[in-house]
Scaffold this motif. Structure first.
Motif, mmCIF file in Angstrom:
data_model
loop_
_atom_site.group_PDB
_atom_site.id
_atom_site.type_symbol
_atom_site.label_atom_id
_atom_site.label_comp_id
_atom_site.label_asym_id
_atom_site.label_seq_id
_atom_site.Cartn_x
_atom_site.Cartn_y
_atom_site.Cartn_z
ATOM 1 N N TRP A 170 39.093 12.169 -14.290
ATOM 2 C CA TRP A 170 40.540 12.200 -14.124
ATOM 3 C C TRP A 170 41.136 13.079 -15.213
ATOM 4 O O TRP A 170 41.137 12.718 -16.388
ATOM 5 N N TRP A 171 41.620 14.255 -14.810
ATOM 6 C CA TRP A 171 42.342 15.124 -15.740
ATOM 7 C C TRP A 171 43.776 14.617 -15.817
ATOM 8 O O TRP A 171 44.595 14.870 -14.929
ATOM 9 N N MET A 197 43.163 19.336 -23.151
ATOM 10 C CA MET A 197 43.090 18.448 -21.988
ATOM 11 C C MET A 197 42.766 17.039 -22.442
ATOM 12 O O MET A 197 41.854 16.830 -23.261
ATOM 13 N N ILE A 198 43.515 16.061 -21.939
ATOM 14 C CA ILE A 198 43.166 14.659 -22.153
ATOM 15 C C ILE A 198 42.868 14.049 -20.790
ATOM 16 O O ILE A 198 43.518 14.361 -19.795
ATOM 17 N N GLY A 199 41.839 13.203 -20.750
ATOM 18 C CA GLY A 199 41.441 12.616 -19.480
ATOM 19 C C GLY A 199 40.464 11.483 -19.685
ATOM 20 O O GLY A 199 40.210 11.044 -20.817
ATOM 21 N N SER A 200 39.903 11.014 -18.593
ATOM 22 C CA SER A 200 38.939 9.921 -18.641
ATOM 23 C C SER A 200 37.949 10.081 -17.503
ATOM 24 O O SER A 200 38.340 10.433 -16.383
ATOM 25 N N GLN A 201 36.677 9.821 -17.798
ATOM 26 C CA GLN A 201 35.629 9.949 -16.790
ATOM 27 C C GLN A 201 34.955 8.592 -16.571
ATOM 28 O O GLN A 201 34.582 7.924 -17.532
ATOM 29 N N PHE A 202 34.834 8.218 -15.312
ATOM 30 C CA PHE A 202 34.284 6.921 -14.948
ATOM 31 C C PHE A 202 32.952 7.110 -14.219
ATOM 32 O O PHE A 202 32.772 8.072 -13.477
ATOM 33 N N MET A 203 32.037 6.158 -14.413
ATOM 34 C CA MET A 203 30.795 6.130 -13.646
ATOM 35 C C MET A 203 31.017 5.257 -12.416
ATOM 36 O O MET A 203 31.223 4.046 -12.528
ATOM 37 N N LEU A 204 31.017 5.854 -11.229
ATOM 38 C CA LEU A 204 31.149 5.088 -9.998
ATOM 39 C C LEU A 204 29.843 4.407 -9.639
ATOM 40 O O LEU A 204 29.824 3.362 -8.994
ATOM 41 N N SER A 205 28.736 5.023 -10.030
ATOM 42 C CA SER A 205 27.397 4.460 -9.878
ATOM 43 C C SER A 205 26.525 5.146 -10.921
ATOM 44 O O SER A 205 27.043 5.841 -11.807
ATOM 45 N N GLY A 247 34.730 6.219 -28.039
ATOM 46 C CA GLY A 247 33.877 5.111 -27.595
ATOM 47 C C GLY A 247 32.412 5.511 -27.620
ATOM 48 O O GLY A 247 31.963 6.300 -28.460
ATOM 49 N N ARG A 248 31.622 4.969 -26.686
ATOM 50 C CA ARG A 248 30.188 5.228 -26.656
ATOM 51 C C ARG A 248 29.868 6.641 -26.201
ATOM 52 O O ARG A 248 28.864 7.222 -26.573
ATOM 53 N N GLY A 249 30.715 7.222 -25.352
ATOM 54 C CA GLY A 249 30.508 8.599 -24.925
ATOM 55 C C GLY A 249 29.440 8.730 -23.853
ATOM 56 O O GLY A 249 29.435 7.988 -22.875
ATOM 57 N N ASN A 250 28.522 9.678 -24.040
ATOM 58 C CA ASN A 250 27.517 10.001 -23.029
ATOM 59 C C ASN A 250 28.162 10.406 -21.700
ATOM 60 O O ASN A 250 27.689 10.028 -20.634
ATOM 61 N N GLY A 251 29.252 11.161 -21.796
ATOM 62 C CA GLY A 251 29.921 11.634 -20.584
ATOM 63 C C GLY A 251 30.759 10.588 -19.893
ATOM 64 O O GLY A 251 31.115 10.760 -18.727
ATOM 65 N N LYS A 252 31.118 9.506 -20.594
ATOM 66 C CA LYS A 252 31.916 8.431 -19.991
ATOM 67 C C LYS A 252 33.078 8.072 -20.908
ATOM 68 O O LYS A 252 32.969 8.149 -22.127
ATOM 69 N N GLY A 253 34.191 7.646 -20.281
ATOM 70 C CA GLY A 253 35.310 7.123 -21.040
ATOM 71 C C GLY A 253 36.380 8.157 -21.337
ATOM 72 O O GLY A 253 36.400 9.256 -20.793
#
Length: 285
Positions: A208-209, A193-201, A143-149
């Motif tokens: 999430w690992w 490792m597969i996971g996903s990182q969300f921006m809470l703010s 996706g767009r990346g930048n430490g997200k998704g």
């Protein structure tokens, strides 16, 4: 004359007030609506700009894995966004000295003969363990990346833990000798490792690992002293220790026992392990 002039002034004031009130009633809603829409657009644009600015300028994330506390571990990670779809991470984990996690499960995998009784099982259950692990990781974001998704990460892990336990040796006359062992466990491995990182703010993240399988080559080295055995008991203890078999791997156990010292080594196999499940709260800056 003065009364007439005063009357005209009052009348003019009333007419102007009525006109002004009617003008505000007709035009105010439209003006308010336009301003509100303009303000909403400006606020939305500001929020979008703030989020985009945070994505571009805030390339560092520090995190703590709260799920690792369940197994008495303190786990932290630093992540640096290199380019929009790629980042580098460095994790470090500490475990204070405590009982071996899942010692009952590990002990159940030890195969013993009748002569050895349950000495090895008790040896595992009494074991204390404490140490550290370090995990470099390279992540690719979809996706767009930048430490997200959603992401996939290639990692290597090295860990080293101090071990100590007591082996209770029982001779033919049921006389017991407590043999204290000290040493360490170490392993090096590589995995995905597969996971996903969300921006809470704009500043806080949730990483999430999901699953991190890897292969490692563990090694255990233990040594004991402070006892004095007869030649017969020395040979019997050496046979007991060399006879330990682990039924879920190709590990080989070797021991060297004298009348006053003993050493035990376990190595020779690769072991499939899993890193995760993990929930990491992070701060982006």
């Amino acid at each position: 004359m003065k009364k007439t002039l005063l009357t005209l002034i009052l009348l003019s004031s009333v007419v102007y007030a009525v006109y002004a009130a009617k003008h505000e009633t007709i035009s105010a809603p439209a003006t308010s609506t336009i301003k509100t829409a303009e303000n909403d657009d400006e606020a939305s644009a500001d929020n979008s700009d703030d989020q985009m600015s945070a994505d571009i300028t805030s390339q560092n994330i520090v995190k703590m894995n709260f799920s690792s506390l369940v197994v008495k571990n303190f786990s932290f990670q630093y992540e640096r966004v290199l380019v929009p779809k790629l980042s580098a991470c460095l994790g470090i984990r500490f475990m204070p000295k405590s009982g071996l996690p899942f010692s009952g499960t590990v002990a159940s995998k030890i195969e013993e003969d009748d002569d050895n009784d349950d000495a090895t099982t008790q040896f595992i259950k009494k074991m204390d363990m404490g140490g550290w692990a370090i995990t470099p990781e390279l992540r690719y974001y979809f996706g767009r990346g930048n430490g997200k998704g959603f992401y996939a990460g290639l990692f290597v892990r090295y860990e080293r833990f101090d071990l100590n336990s007591v082996y209770v040796y029982k001779d033919d006359n049921n006389v017991t000798t407590n043999i204290g062992f000290d040493g360490h466990y170490s392993s090096a491995g590589v995995g995905l490792m597969i996971g996903s990182q969300f921006m809470l703010s704009s500043r806080f993240t949730l990483d999430w690992w999901i699953l991190g399988p890897y292969y490692a080559k563990p090694k255990v080295e233990l040594s004991g002293s402070g006892f004095n055995l007869s030649d017969k008991d020395r040979d019997q203890l050496n046979e007991n220790l060399n006879g330990i078999e682990i039924d879920f791997s190709s590990f080989k156990t070797t021991s060297v026992v004298s009348n006053t010292t003993a050493s035990l080594k376990v190595d020779g196999g690769s072991l499939p392990l899993v890193r995760g499940f993990g929930l990491c709260l992070g701060f982006r800056f």
